[in-house]
Design a protein around this motif. Structure first.
Motif, short mmCIF file in Angstrom:
data_model
loop_
_atom_site.label_atom_id
_atom_site.label_comp_id
_atom_site.label_asym_id
_atom_site.label_seq_id
_atom_site.Cartn_x
_atom_site.Cartn_y
_atom_site.Cartn_z
N MET A 41 -9.67 1.55 5.96
CA MET A 41 -8.66 1.26 7.07
C MET A 41 -7.57 2.40 7.34
SD MET A 41 -7.22 -2.43 5.31
CE MET A 41 -5.81 -2.52 6.43
N LYS A 42 -7.36 3.30 6.14
CA LYS A 42 -6.62 4.40 6.55
C LYS A 42 -7.45 5.46 7.18
CE LYS A 42 -3.32 7.64 4.32
NZ LYS A 42 -1.87 7.22 4.85
N SER A 47 -3.33 -0.73 8.98
CA SER A 47 -2.45 -0.54 7.89
C SER A 47 -2.25 -1.98 7.36
CB SER A 47 -1.27 0.00 8.34
OG SER A 47 -0.70 -0.89 9.54
N GLU A 48 -2.41 -2.99 7.92
CA GLU A 48 -2.24 -4.21 7.11
C GLU A 48 -3.29 -5.11 6.61
OE1 GLU A 48 -0.63 -6.80 10.21
OE2 GLU A 48 0.10 -8.44 8.68
N ALA A 70 -5.35 5.89 0.56
CA ALA A 70 -4.80 4.65 0.90
C ALA A 70 -4.03 3.97 -0.21
CB ALA A 70 -5.71 3.90 1.36
N ASP A 73 -0.18 3.94 0.38
CA ASP A 73 0.44 2.90 1.43
C ASP A 73 -0.44 1.41 1.70
OD1 ASP A 73 -1.73 4.25 2.76
OD2 ASP A 73 -0.18 5.51 3.80
N VAL A 74 -1.65 1.81 1.95
CA VAL A 74 -2.23 0.59 2.44
C VAL A 74 -2.50 -0.48 1.16
CG1 VAL A 74 -4.46 -0.50 3.44
CG2 VAL A 74 -3.57 1.68 4.41
N ASN A 77 0.95 -1.81 -0.23
CA ASN A 77 1.77 -2.70 0.78
C ASN A 77 0.92 -3.90 0.98
OD1 ASN A 77 3.72 -0.95 0.97
ND2 ASN A 77 2.71 0.02 2.67
N SER B 156 -9.19 9.31 11.59
CA SER B 156 -7.69 9.42 11.84
C SER B 156 -7.38 11.06 11.44
CB SER B 156 -7.00 8.46 10.81
OG SER B 156 -5.65 8.88 10.85
N GLU B 158 -4.87 11.74 10.45
CA GLU B 158 -3.84 11.91 9.29
C GLU B 158 -4.56 11.88 8.07
OE1 GLU B 158 -1.47 8.35 9.22
OE2 GLU B 158 -0.69 8.82 7.08
#
Lengths: 261, 261
Positions: A41-42, A47-48, A70, A73-74, A77, B156, B158
């Motif tokens: 995902m990252k 992100s969700e 990740a 954050d990912v 969260n 990404s 990032e």
């Protein structure tokens, strides 16, 4: 039948803020797979992360171990939600390795490939979630029947069943175009920078000079030059490559080393 | 500069037997990643796995645990080779997450994306190997300098660094088109089977009949019908879907249940 989200999307003109799909994992058994999915995902701009009946995600365990950055954050969260929550709040895309091969069955047909899904979602404004199932059996028929559409990865007929983490990685890779703005991609899908034509012509002139210098048989020169043009033409050489090669050929032609002797 | 393998390929006319690239993994640290790569190989039609300085692959360990059905063939048939062996016997494609962003550096530029690589290799006859590097640092500059070309996955900016197993999975997924004949793909990249036009016209006629039956305002009917055509048109409905919907609409229009009362 498939519920087309575009039907209910408001007419907002050209304004189209990026709103990457959420990613849901239903009843994952292996924390490592959740971590792998978080990392993909990252990597691709999502992100969700929504988890239905997740395994325990120990901060010192495999989920965090596989998540790479990740883990910052990912993964922390991620929200635990119910399957009903997904159905009620999102346009839902179920993923499966096992499809029905004809249009006589609704549950797993028609399906899109991830690439087709990316094309289509690009033009849709709606909260979407891509739903991955448990290891081993994936999403059940009962679960798929409640989702709006089905997505499946083209794979070998001999062994089409991908590992959960790998399937999610490929799907999110294909969907990167709707999650990342072109400027946020490290490697834009651009052509390489081909050297300009005058540089290439100088290169060919130098080749011709070399052929003459080395007394390449005159009747073969045109054919050899054609071969060289085709060879370099297919390679799309960069300025730097042309410059380097030109230098080499010039030295081979002029042999400044010999003059000095 | 890139050595174009097509230059040396014999003129064999249209005959073009599938010869999927080999897959090499250099100095992998984690047996699980080797297993993940083996599984992706089998999912996407590859069979020749070459290992340079591999970790021990215990038949009861993670490599076999992650390999799925590839534990039966790809993994036990893997051969241990030297890096020199790759360079000397194959057209080599190195993979990396970290590229040079301009054409002033040769080692990691120009690069292709996996999708571009698939397009190009489709038209090449040469023994090719796709080379993946160790976890953490990937292939070194010294290794990449000895390889013929470089491939990198768009991700990404990032966080462009993929896990080894995930990077290999995506690369092999993109290269499936040169490893699998279309007939060997479980999910051919074909369009879904759209219902024929007469069926769709019967559907629209039934919608029109329903609008009339329910006294939908006459001045709005044409606009509503256009909306319905667009809605269904975008969804590419199957025969089965059209048949089902037609049945529902007919019942809604004719209300046979009411007649019986």
């Amino acid at each position: 039948m498939t519920d087309d989200p575009r039907a209910s999307s408001p007419e907002t003109g050209d304004e189209h803020p990026r709103n990457p799909p959420a990613v849901a994992v239903v009843d994952a058994q292996t924390p490592g797979n959740v971590g792998t999915i978080a990392r993909a995902m990252k990597n691709f701009g999502f992100s969700e992360l929504l988890l239905v009946d997740p395994p325990e995600l120990d901060p010192d365990g495999e989920a965090y171990g596989f998540a790479g950055h990740a883990r910052e954050d990912v993964l922390p969260n991620a929200r635990e939600v119910s399957f009903d929550h997904l159905v009620e709040n999102y346009h839902t895309v179920g993923t499966t390795a096992i499809t029905n091969e004809d249009d006589q069955h609704h549950v797993r047909f028609p399906f899109t490939t991830p690439a087709e899904l990316a094309d289509r979602l690009e033009r849709v404004e709606a909260d979407t979630v891509v739903v991955f199932g448990r290891e081993g059996v994936g999403l059940t028929n009962e679960e798929l029947a409640r989702l709006d559409e089905v997505c499946s990865i083209p794979a070998s007929a001999e062994y089409p069943v991908l590992n959960l983490g790998q399937a999610a990685t490929i799907t999110l890779y294909e969907l990167r175009t709707i999650a990342l703005d072109p400027g946020d991609v490290q490697l834009p899908d651009v052509e390489r920078v081909r050297a300009d034509e005058p540089s290439l012509e100088r290169l060919y002139d130098q080749w011709a000079a070399l052929l003459e210098e080395i007394n390449h048989p005159e009747e073969k020169r045109a054919k050899t030059m054609r071969m060289l043009r085709r060879l370099h033409g297919r390679a799309d050489p960069t300025v730097q490559e042309v410059t380097t090669l030109l230098g080499v050929l010039r030295r081979a032609t002029e042999r400044p080393d010999r003059e000095e002797n």
